[in-house]
Design a protein around this motif. Sequence first.
Motif, PDB file in Angstrom:
ATOM      1  N   ILE A   4     -13.155   6.007  -2.986  1.00 22.62           N
ATOM      2  CA  ILE A   4     -12.721   5.124  -4.075  1.00 22.62           C
ATOM      3  C   ILE A   4     -11.844   3.998  -3.543  1.00 22.62           C
ATOM      4  CG2 ILE A   4     -11.425   4.974  -6.236  1.00 22.62           C
ATOM      5  CD1 ILE A   4     -12.199   7.874  -6.781  1.00 22.62           C
ATOM      6  N   LYS A   5     -10.807   4.372  -2.800  1.00 23.88           N
ATOM      7  CA  LYS A   5      -9.893   3.342  -2.300  1.00 23.88           C
ATOM      8  C   LYS A   5      -9.297   3.802  -0.969  1.00 23.88           C
ATOM      9  CE  LYS A   5      -7.217   1.529  -5.364  1.00 23.88           C
ATOM     10  NZ  LYS A   5      -6.102   1.364  -6.331  1.00 23.88           N
ATOM     11  N   THR A  80      -3.740   5.854   3.261  1.00 18.03           N
ATOM     12  CA  THR A  80      -3.876   6.462   1.943  1.00 18.03           C
ATOM     13  C   THR A  80      -5.339   6.375   1.534  1.00 18.03           C
ATOM     14  OG1 THR A  80      -1.632   5.797   1.330  1.00 18.03           O
ATOM     15  CG2 THR A  80      -3.106   6.441  -0.456  1.00 18.03           C
ATOM     16  N   PHE A  81      -5.927   7.534   1.288  1.00 20.93           N
ATOM     17  CA  PHE A  81      -7.363   7.587   0.978  1.00 20.93           C
ATOM     18  C   PHE A  81      -7.568   8.298  -0.346  1.00 20.93           C
ATOM     19  CE2 PHE A  81     -11.648   9.644   1.971  1.00 20.93           C
ATOM     20  CZ  PHE A  81     -12.366   8.530   1.555  1.00 20.93           C
ATOM     21  N   GLU A  82      -8.192   7.593  -1.274  1.00 19.14           N
ATOM     22  CA  GLU A  82      -8.524   8.176  -2.575  1.00 19.14           C
ATOM     23  C   GLU A  82     -10.035   8.365  -2.632  1.00 19.14           C
ATOM     24  OE1 GLU A  82      -8.376   6.905  -7.317  1.00 19.14           O
ATOM     25  OE2 GLU A  82      -6.962   5.979  -5.882  1.00 19.14           O
ATOM     26  N   PHE A  83     -10.459   9.549  -3.039  1.00 16.24           N
ATOM     27  CA  PHE A  83     -11.895   9.839  -3.097  1.00 16.24           C
ATOM     28  C   PHE A  83     -12.201  10.788  -4.256  1.00 16.24           C
ATOM     29  CE2 PHE A  83      -9.943  13.050  -0.444  1.00 16.24           C
ATOM     30  CZ  PHE A  83     -10.594  14.235  -0.777  1.00 16.24           C
ATOM     31  N   VAL A  88     -13.905  15.216  -9.438  1.00 10.87           N
ATOM     32  CA  VAL A  88     -12.442  15.354  -9.372  1.00 10.87           C
ATOM     33  C   VAL A  88     -11.914  14.334  -8.368  1.00 10.87           C
ATOM     34  CG1 VAL A  88     -10.492  16.882  -8.876  1.00 10.87           C
ATOM     35  CG2 VAL A  88     -12.571  17.808  -9.930  1.00 10.87           C
ATOM     36  N   ARG A  89     -10.852  13.619  -8.725  1.00  8.50           N
ATOM     37  CA  ARG A  89     -10.288  12.594  -7.842  1.00  8.50           C
ATOM     38  C   ARG A  89      -9.118  13.184  -7.034  1.00  8.50           C
ATOM     39  NH1 ARG A  89      -7.717   8.445 -10.103  1.00  8.50           N
ATOM     40  NH2 ARG A  89      -7.237   9.702 -11.932  1.00  8.50           N
ATOM     41  N   LEU A 117      -1.796  16.116   0.082  1.00  7.54           N
ATOM     42  CA  LEU A 117      -3.043  16.047  -0.673  1.00  7.54           C
ATOM     43  C   LEU A 117      -2.727  16.287  -2.137  1.00  7.54           C
ATOM     44  CD1 LEU A 117      -6.161  16.013  -0.990  1.00  7.54           C
ATOM     45  CD2 LEU A 117      -6.135  18.457  -0.398  1.00  7.54           C
ATOM     46  N   ILE A 118      -3.181  15.359  -3.000  1.00  7.18           N
ATOM     47  CA  ILE A 118      -2.867  15.429  -4.427  1.00  7.18           C
ATOM     48  C   ILE A 118      -4.158  15.419  -5.241  1.00  7.18           C
ATOM     49  CG2 ILE A 118      -1.751  14.238  -6.366  1.00  7.18           C
ATOM     50  CD1 ILE A 118       0.220  13.052  -4.383  1.00  7.18           C
ATOM     51  N   ASN A 119      -4.204  16.245  -6.266  1.00  7.60           N
ATOM     52  CA  ASN A 119      -5.263  16.170  -7.267  1.00  7.60           C
ATOM     53  C   ASN A 119      -4.814  15.151  -8.299  1.00  7.60           C
ATOM     54  OD1 ASN A 119      -6.800  16.582  -9.680  1.00  7.60           O
ATOM     55  ND2 ASN A 119      -7.322  18.659  -9.025  1.00  7.60           N
ATOM     56  N   LEU A 120      -5.452  13.990  -8.321  1.00  5.46           N
ATOM     57  CA  LEU A 120      -5.015  12.908  -9.206  1.00  5.46           C
ATOM     58  C   LEU A 120      -5.311  13.202 -10.668  1.00  5.46           C
ATOM     59  CD1 LEU A 120      -6.115   9.776  -7.121  1.00  5.46           C
ATOM     60  CD2 LEU A 120      -3.811  10.706  -7.392  1.00  5.46           C
ATOM     61  N   ASP A 121      -6.341  13.983 -10.938  1.00  9.73           N
ATOM     62  CA  ASP A 121      -6.697  14.272 -12.327  1.00  9.73           C
ATOM     63  C   ASP A 121      -5.653  15.145 -13.014  1.00  9.73           C
ATOM     64  OD1 ASP A 121      -8.955  12.768 -12.041  1.00  9.73           O
ATOM     65  OD2 ASP A 121     -10.310  14.459 -11.776  1.00  9.73           O
ATOM     66  N   THR A 122      -5.050  16.053 -12.252  1.00 10.85           N
ATOM     67  CA  THR A 122      -4.029  16.944 -12.824  1.00 10.85           C
ATOM     68  C   THR A 122      -2.629  16.610 -12.327  1.00 10.85           C
ATOM     69  OG1 THR A 122      -4.366  18.563 -11.038  1.00 10.85           O
ATOM     70  CG2 THR A 122      -5.705  18.817 -13.035  1.00 10.85           C
ATOM     71  N   ASP A 123      -2.563  15.589 -11.428  1.00 10.01           N
ATOM     72  CA  ASP A 123      -1.279  15.204 -10.832  1.00 10.01           C
ATOM     73  C   ASP A 123      -0.613  16.413 -10.166  1.00 10.01           C
ATOM     74  OD1 ASP A 123       0.663  13.407 -10.083  1.00 10.01           O
ATOM     75  OD2 ASP A 123       1.873  13.702 -11.898  1.00 10.01           O
ATOM     76  N   THR A 124      -1.413  17.156  -9.388  1.00 11.54           N
ATOM     77  CA  THR A 124      -0.945  18.381  -8.742  1.00 11.54           C
ATOM     78  C   THR A 124      -0.916  18.208  -7.231  1.00 11.54           C
ATOM     79  OG1 THR A 124      -1.939  19.709 -10.502  1.00 11.54           O
ATOM     80  CG2 THR A 124      -1.339  20.865  -8.481  1.00 11.54           C
ATOM     81  N   LEU A 125       0.186  18.607  -6.616  1.00 13.37           N
ATOM     82  CA  LEU A 125       0.289  18.592  -5.163  1.00 13.37           C
ATOM     83  C   LEU A 125      -0.413  19.834  -4.619  1.00 13.37           C
ATOM     84  CD1 LEU A 125       1.469  17.360  -2.549  1.00 13.37           C
ATOM     85  CD2 LEU A 125       3.516  18.754  -2.935  1.00 13.37           C
TER      86      LEU A 125
END
Length: 254
Positions: A4-5, A80-83, A88-89, A117-125
């Motif tokens: 993604i970014k 920083t890598f977003e995928f 799930v992001r 590493l973060i789960n962006l959908d749940t904002d979880t580390l």
Amino acid sequence: MKPIKLTLQAFGPFSGVEQIDFRSLGESPLFLINGPTGSGKSSILDAICYALYGETTGSERTGDQMRCDYADAKLLTTITFEFELANVRYQITRSPDQEVPKQRGEGMTKKSHSAELINLDTDTLIASKPKQVATEVQTLIGLDVKQFRQVMVIPQGKFRELLTASSKERESIFGQLFQTQIYTTIERVLFERAAGIRRAKEEFDNQIKGALDVASIKSEQHLIQVLAELTPIIEKSEAELKQAETARLMLNKP
């Protein structure tokens, strides 16, 4: 995995902050990274691989060697890598070992390798240490760094390694890619059932053999022959027994 970014900071040939938004490329599954030699094409792939596993696409360069020599000393080398994976992001932020200016006084001090590493959908580390992040990534993607290099981010001149890999290595790689574990599981279950049937048959054969030995019979064919010979005798004996029983009853009548 869908990128993604990607944000590169003081990494490779990029002395400042560069950001690649893959969403701007549209929904096409294919795109081309083009540019002259030394413009940083491989560094983009290095950055993705390094963000995920803490290693670059080749064994020639380590993460701490990827810091740009022309970057400002105060600018940290960071990827920083977003995928997206299975809808799930996720976002990984990773910095290699590097020398940074001391907060007090003159000189430099070492900043150790860090990653999260973060789960962006749940904002979880999910993980906050380099090795933990690499382990979680391997679990998510299903490939270790060697397999990822061979089939996902093939560095220049490394395609031959995939072609010349052993059959076992290729089987492992493609098994992960195409999720063939279910067929392996089915094969194992069927093998275990077949083994159980073979054991049961062997036990049954042993029981038959034991019974034949007790009766001094050499084989099942011999048993059939003996039964054929004894059947008329048994039938005759049963008829004589019936006649004798009838005669006894007649004698006992008043």
